[in-house]
Design a protein around this motif. Structure first.
Motif: not given
Length: 316
Positions: A84-87, A90-91, A98-100, A106-107
């Motif tokens: 979700d934080n690709s914007v 995060c790559n 595994s997403l939750p 996620c930093e």
């Protein structure tokens, strides 16, 4: 609402698409008859407006919705998606199941809780760190807590007023009952029964106690020990006022029944102590042996309204 399809690698099977939002199914549920699957949020909102299946219009209610089959859940869990934080940079590419757990750590998550390193120790969202002001936040926190404290104090004051009013009414009732006892035998019996019931209710509220060392009994406690420790504790525990002085008199062996009146009789009757139902004097090395709890005990071992036994040690 479902996940956007463009965030997934490769094509997504049509069976995994929500017919309402056109996104990949999120926390899916299915209709019982036609087995069409939808995102939980989507179908719940739809049914709140019209209780039908969005695909074939068959009647369905929220209580009839069921979890989708395991095979469909497995297919969803194996989809590869961007974070979700690709914007935000995060790559990571990971499986949907595994997403939750990834998002929690996620930093790049702008809402990830972070401890302030400026000294206040508050935990705040990462994207608010730049504008965080320790003094301002601590003042706001103190103001909030002071507001809550004021509310609690007001509630406490109101409860005290209610309690005092009830005590006043109870005192008036007791005075009335005492006056009636003098002139009316029926009222005397009723008042005595009410007092016995009050003692029984208080006794039921006390915790059971076990004496492990009867030899630690103090048969002649001094007045300071009685008044400053035991009497205060009894009063705080809700002991009915009409028996508290009598119980305190019964702390001393001079008022004990024949079976406990001397060291010799106490030693001879030690095996009878185990018959006592003892209640703990809260916070003290002392027990109450109340008459209402010990109707089964021999008369030479019991007094009305009961005994207070103080110990040097050995109370559990």
């Amino acid at each position: 609402m479902g996940f956007e399809t463009k965030r997934f690698q490769g094509d997504v099977d049509e069976e995994l698409i929500c017919p309402i939002c056109s996104g990949v199914l999120e926390d899916p549920l299915q209709a019982p008859a036609c087995e069409h699957a939808f995102c939980r949020a989507c179908i719940t909102e739809w049914i709140s407006r019209q209780p039908t299946c969005p695909v074939d219009r068959q009647a369905v209610t929220a209580s009839q919705l069921r979890p989708v089959p395991r095979i469909l859940r497995n297919l969803l869990s194996r989809l590869s998606t961007r974070c979700d934080n690709s914007v935000h940079g995060c790559n990571a590419i990971l499986k949907l199941d595994s997403l939750p757990s990834h998002l929690a750590e996620c930093e790049y998550n702008p809402k990830r809780p972070m401890p302030c390193e400026k000294g206040c120790g508050l935990v705040i969202p990462k994207d608010e760190l730049a504008d965080h002001n320790c003094v301002r936040e601590l003042r706001a926190l103190i103001a909030t807590q002071q507001g809550k404290l004021t509310e609690y104090q007001q509630e406490l004051a109101e409860q005290r007023l209610v309690i005092n009013e009830h005590k006043r009414e109870l005192a008036l009732l007791k005075e009335f009952m005492r006056a009636m006892r003098v002139s009316n035998p029926t009222m005397r019996a009723l008042a005595e029964q009410m007092e016995r019931d009050e003692v029984a209710r208080w006794a039921a509220s006390l915790a059971r106690a076990r004496v492990t060392r009867w030899g630690g009994m103090i048969s002649t406690p001094d007045d300071m020990l009685q008044v400053m420790m035991i009497k205060r504790s009894l009063s705080e525990s809700g002991c009915p006022p009409h028996i508290i002085d009598e119980l305190m008199e019964n702390c001393h062996e001079r008022r004990w029944p024949p079976g406990l009146s001397s060291l010799e009789t106490r030693q001879n009757n030690r095996r009878l102590y185990e018959k006592y139902v003892c209640k703990r004097v809260p916070g003290k090395q002392a027990v109450l042996v109340l008459h209402c709890d010990n109707a089964h005990v021999d008369e030479h071992m019991m007094l009305e309204p009961g005994l207070v036994m103080i110990f040097a040690h050995g109370i559990e």
